[in-house]
Motif scaffolding. Structure first.
Motif, PDB file in Angstrom:
ATOM      1  N   PRO A  55       8.825  -2.431  -3.121  1.00 54.00           N
ATOM      2  CA  PRO A  55       8.045  -1.360  -3.520  1.00 54.00           C
ATOM      3  C   PRO A  55       8.852  -0.090  -3.904  1.00 54.00           C
ATOM      4  N   CYS A  56       8.269   0.624  -4.866  1.00 52.91           N
ATOM      5  CA  CYS A  56       8.969   1.925  -5.250  1.00 52.91           C
ATOM      6  C   CYS A  56       7.910   3.103  -5.221  1.00 52.91           C
ATOM      7  N   VAL A  57       8.461   4.240  -4.954  1.00 47.71           N
ATOM      8  CA  VAL A  57       7.651   5.628  -5.030  1.00 47.71           C
ATOM      9  C   VAL A  57       8.624   6.612  -5.890  1.00 47.71           C
ATOM     10  N   PRO A  58       7.861   7.518  -6.442  1.00 49.25           N
ATOM     11  CA  PRO A  58       8.487   8.719  -7.292  1.00 49.25           C
ATOM     12  C   PRO A  58       9.625   9.267  -6.679  1.00 49.25           C
ATOM     13  N   ALA A  59      10.664   9.465  -7.409  1.00 51.10           N
ATOM     14  CA  ALA A  59      11.822  10.200  -6.853  1.00 51.10           C
ATOM     15  C   ALA A  59      11.549  11.564  -6.878  1.00 51.10           C
ATOM     16  N   THR A  60      11.983  12.104  -5.588  1.00 50.10           N
ATOM     17  CA  THR A  60      11.910  13.266  -5.335  1.00 50.10           C
ATOM     18  C   THR A  60      12.763  14.550  -6.067  1.00 50.10           C
ATOM     19  N   GLU A  61      13.900  13.778  -6.482  1.00 50.29           N
ATOM     20  CA  GLU A  61      14.984  14.409  -7.278  1.00 50.29           C
ATOM     21  C   GLU A  61      15.472  13.709  -8.178  1.00 50.29           C
ATOM     22  N   ASN A  62      16.163  14.382  -9.226  1.00 45.76           N
ATOM     23  CA  ASN A  62      16.748  13.420 -10.298  1.00 45.76           C
ATOM     24  C   ASN A  62      18.295  13.044  -9.850  1.00 45.76           C
ATOM     25  N   PRO A 107       0.775  -1.276  -0.167  1.00 41.85           N
ATOM     26  CA  PRO A 107       0.160   0.096  -0.038  1.00 41.85           C
ATOM     27  C   PRO A 107       0.849   1.221   0.063  1.00 41.85           C
ATOM     28  N   GLY A 108       0.513   2.182  -0.873  1.00 38.21           N
ATOM     29  CA  GLY A 108       1.316   3.375  -1.033  1.00 38.21           C
ATOM     30  C   GLY A 108       2.493   3.417  -1.924  1.00 38.21           C
ATOM     31  N   ALA A 109       2.633   2.184  -2.539  1.00 33.44           N
ATOM     32  CA  ALA A 109       3.834   2.167  -3.921  1.00 33.44           C
ATOM     33  C   ALA A 109       3.140   2.705  -4.977  1.00 33.44           C
ATOM     34  N   SER A 110       3.986   3.331  -5.744  1.00 29.42           N
ATOM     35  CA  SER A 110       3.537   3.870  -6.997  1.00 29.42           C
ATOM     36  C   SER A 110       3.736   2.623  -8.251  1.00 29.42           C
ATOM     37  N   LEU A 111       4.649   1.599  -7.846  1.00 30.64           N
ATOM     38  CA  LEU A 111       4.792   0.509  -8.576  1.00 30.64           C
ATOM     39  C   LEU A 111       5.733  -0.567  -7.822  1.00 30.64           C
ATOM     40  N   VAL A 112       5.890  -1.765  -8.418  1.00 23.73           N
ATOM     41  CA  VAL A 112       6.375  -2.784  -7.723  1.00 23.73           C
ATOM     42  C   VAL A 112       7.761  -3.163  -8.750  1.00 23.73           C
ATOM     43  N   SER A 113       8.717  -3.282  -8.100  1.00 25.64           N
ATOM     44  CA  SER A 113       9.947  -3.682  -9.074  1.00 25.64           C
ATOM     45  C   SER A 113       9.749  -5.172  -9.898  1.00 25.64           C
ATOM     46  N   THR A 114       9.845  -5.332 -10.964  1.00 25.42           N
ATOM     47  CA  THR A 114       9.994  -6.652 -11.660  1.00 25.42           C
ATOM     48  C   THR A 114      10.983  -6.471 -12.669  1.00 25.42           C
TER      49      THR A 114
END
Length: 142
Positions: free
Chosen positions: A54-61, A6-13
């Motif tokens: 679990p992955c979330v959007p990066a806040t910086e490049n 829950p809360g992940a924007s995607l899951v690493s595959t």
């Protein structure tokens, strides 16, 4: 509905879309992916095993030199770490990831599969502790 994280924007595959750009070698016989790097055991070096993390959007490049397009990462994944005290392989990557230096905070470390994934999966205590840690760290990011 439920979610693995829950809360992940995607899951690493693993997806073959950028294999060529990321230097993944292919078998000339059947086109299967083969390890691009074979690394020696390196006690004290911790390698991420990210399948299903679990992955979330990066806040910086963040420019990761191991991957295509300097890795201009748009997602950050939280992965269990496994000590590289056995030889391991890495599929792809544009720079040699086989350092024997201990891992330091802030290091970019290329993810691995094969023997390290097998080590994680074959040791119930290591697997449980690894994913418990991921859960705690990931929840702190939300």
């Amino acid at each position: 509905t439920g979610s693995l994280w829950p809360g992940a924007s995607l899951v690493s595959t693993y997806a073959p879309l950028l294999e060529e750009e990321n230097g993944v070698m292919k078998s000339s016989e059947n086109g299967d992916s083969i390890p691009s790097w074979s690394c020696p055991a390196a006690p004290g070096r911790w390698i991420p095993v990210c399948m299903l993390a679990p992955c979330v959007p990066a806040t910086e490049n963040l420019a990761n030199p191991y991957n295509y397009d300097n890795g201009n990462l748009d997602q950050i994944c939280t992965c269990p770490l496994v000590e590289a005290d056995v030889a391991y392989q890495v599929f792809g990557g544009l720079q040699d990831p086989c350092s024997t230096d201990p891992t330091s905070p802030g290091d970019f470390v290329q993810a691995a599969a094969g023997s390290l994934l097998a080590k994680l999966e074959s040791d119930p205590d290591l697997k449980e502790d690894g994913w418990r840690y991921v859960n705690a760290v990931f929840e702190d990011k939300l």
